[in-house]
Scaffold this active site. Structure first.
Site, PDB file in Angstrom:
ATOM      1  N   GLY A   8       0.838  -1.205   0.000  1.00 58.79           N
ATOM      2  CA  GLY A   8       0.000   0.000   0.000  1.00 58.79           C
ATOM      3  C   GLY A   8       0.868   1.249   0.000  1.00 58.79           C
ATOM      4  O   GLY A   8       0.507   2.283   0.567  1.00 58.79           O
ATOM      5  N   TYR A 142     -16.561  -0.159   7.304  1.00 62.02           N
ATOM      6  CA  TYR A 142     -15.128   0.028   7.556  1.00 62.02           C
ATOM      7  C   TYR A 142     -14.810  -0.258   9.032  1.00 62.02           C
ATOM      8  O   TYR A 142     -13.876  -1.004   9.344  1.00 62.02           O
ATOM      9  CB  TYR A 142     -14.764   1.472   7.185  1.00 62.02           C
ATOM     10  CG  TYR A 142     -13.351   1.885   7.461  1.00 62.02           C
ATOM     11  CD1 TYR A 142     -12.289   1.372   6.730  1.00 62.02           C
ATOM     12  CD2 TYR A 142     -13.073   2.836   8.447  1.00 62.02           C
ATOM     13  CE1 TYR A 142     -10.994   1.790   6.975  1.00 62.02           C
ATOM     14  CE2 TYR A 142     -11.784   3.267   8.689  1.00 62.02           C
ATOM     15  CZ  TYR A 142     -10.746   2.736   7.958  1.00 62.02           C
ATOM     16  OH  TYR A 142      -9.473   3.149   8.196  1.00 62.02           O
ATOM     17  N   LYS A 146     -12.531  -3.180  10.717  1.00 65.87           N
ATOM     18  CA  LYS A 146     -11.379  -2.875  11.584  1.00 65.87           C
ATOM     19  C   LYS A 146     -11.525  -3.555  12.949  1.00 65.87           C
ATOM     20  O   LYS A 146     -10.549  -4.069  13.495  1.00 65.87           O
ATOM     21  CB  LYS A 146     -11.230  -1.355  11.753  1.00 65.87           C
ATOM     22  CG  LYS A 146     -10.714  -0.640  10.507  1.00 65.87           C
ATOM     23  CD  LYS A 146      -9.298  -1.095  10.148  1.00 65.87           C
ATOM     24  CE  LYS A 146      -8.735  -0.358   8.949  1.00 65.87           C
ATOM     25  NZ  LYS A 146      -7.445  -0.892   8.492  1.00 65.87           N
TER      26      LYS A 146
HETATM   27  N1  SER Z   1      -9.398   8.447   8.099  1.00 68.23           N
HETATM   28  C1  SER Z   1     -10.225   7.285   8.044  1.00 68.23           C
HETATM   29  C2  SER Z   1     -11.479   7.540   7.330  1.00 68.23           C
HETATM   30  O1  SER Z   1     -11.951   8.649   7.375  1.00 68.23           O
HETATM   31  C3  SER Z   1     -10.534   6.793   9.439  1.00 68.23           C
HETATM   32  O2  SER Z   1      -9.648   5.808   9.797  1.00 68.23           O
HETATM   33  O3  SER Z   1     -12.015   6.654   6.760  1.00 68.23           O
END
Ligand code: SER
Length: 315
Positions: A8, A142, A146
């Site tokens: 990445g 997301y 995580k």
């Molecule tokens: N910066 C990230 C986001 O806004 C949060 O981990 O998805």
């Protein structure tokens, strides 16, 4: 010297991290990889390997080719993009982690860094000074990925002694590579627009405070955690990490000190709801006590550097 790979390396964290790792450990010892080419200085300062992280055989091939012992796995889909493509986000964020955890378990690699996020918290979590251990009911795909990832990391450590280390990044602000698809991205975009047109339309409301951090702090913290004595890394899910907390109005006010004609307007979109589900500030006492984490940049110092660097970049 043991070799390191950043998976990445074209992304917002990966590009800065690769350069700092090369700076510390030598250009040839740090392999950059990504599905797409990285920034020019990343491409030219050391080895680069094209990798699709979903292709486990390809990842393994590169790890063997360079005899790599440490992996920083940064390939992921961020919060905003993940809401538009939940299954793909889940597959990308989980499959890559599980295959690298297996390689750590089997001893193919010795140490793995994997980033978690403030997104593991949700609307039922205490919003201020959010503790390391708290209610965790993330409402975004997301955040769900995580949180699941954190549980896998801890599981692989306890069950197989896999040396995996992680932090819950807040919103990261940097000038080198722009983020993409995140909810905290406004805090980067605003600097470009302030310089280009002295105005910015923000996709969050003016009072939406979020935990944030300037990239140099995040990079130093990440490498410090990876270099720490394993005995000191007591938390093997992921460490809370705190830098600065501010809302869009406070950031705009700070920018106005440098660009008095700057104006901000607010037009919240779907990311407003995501932001509202996250903490406003984070308690990182464990990271400070266990491996000596501290942040250096406050809002004023960060704004100063951001404006200088982006001006120079746009020239
Ligand atoms: N910066 C990230 C986001 O806004 C949060 O981990 O998805």
């Amino acid at each position: 010297m043991s070799k390191i790979i950043v998976i990445g390396a074209s992304g917002q964290i990966g590009s800065d991290l690769t350069l700092e790792l090369r700076n510390r450990f030598g250009n040839e010892n740090v392999i950059a990889s990504d599905i797409k080419n990285a920034a020019d200085d990343v491409m030219s300062s050391g080895p680069f390997e094209p990798i699709d992280v979903m292709d486990e055989n390809r990842v393994l091939e590169v790890i063997k080719k360079y005899d790599i012992s440490q992996v920083y796995l940064l390939a992921a889909m961020l919060s905003g993009s993940a809401e538009k493509n939940p299954k793909k986000a889940w597959d990308l964020n989980m499959k890559s982690l599980l295959s690298l955890l297996d390689m750590t378990k089997e001893g193919t690699i010795k140490k793995l860094f994997w980033p978690s996020s403030i997104a593991v918290f949700g609307p039922t979590t205490p919003k201020h000074d959010t503790p390391q251990t708290s209610v965790m009911e993330p409402s975004t795909v997301y955040g769900i990925s995580k949180l699941a990832g954190e549980r896998w990391c801890e599981y692989y450590f306890r069950k197989y002694r896999a040396d995996v280390r992680s932090v819950r990044y807040p919103g990261l602000i940097s000038y080198k590579t722009e983020a993409g698809g995140g909810t905290t991205d406004y805090a980067v975009e605003i600097f470009y627009e302030a310089i280009k047109s002295s105005k910015y339309e923000c996709f969050l409301t003016e009072n939406t405070a979020l935990p944030m951090m300037f990239m140099p702090d995040a990079i130093r913290g990440t490498i410090d955690l990876m270099e720490a004595d394993p005995a000191k890394v007591k938390i093997r899910s992921s460490y809370n990490l705190s830098g600065i907390s501010f809302n869009p109005r406070e950031l705009a006010d700070e920018i106005k000190k440098h660009i008095p004609e700057f104006t901000i307007s607010y037009k919240p979109d779907f990311r407003q709801q995501i932001a509202e589900s996250w903490p406003e500030s984070i308690n990182d006492a464990d990271a400070r006590a266990d491996w000596g984490w501290h942040h250096e940049y406050d809002l004023a110092a960060m704004t100063d550097v951001m404006l200088k660097e982006i001006r120079a970049k746009l020239k």
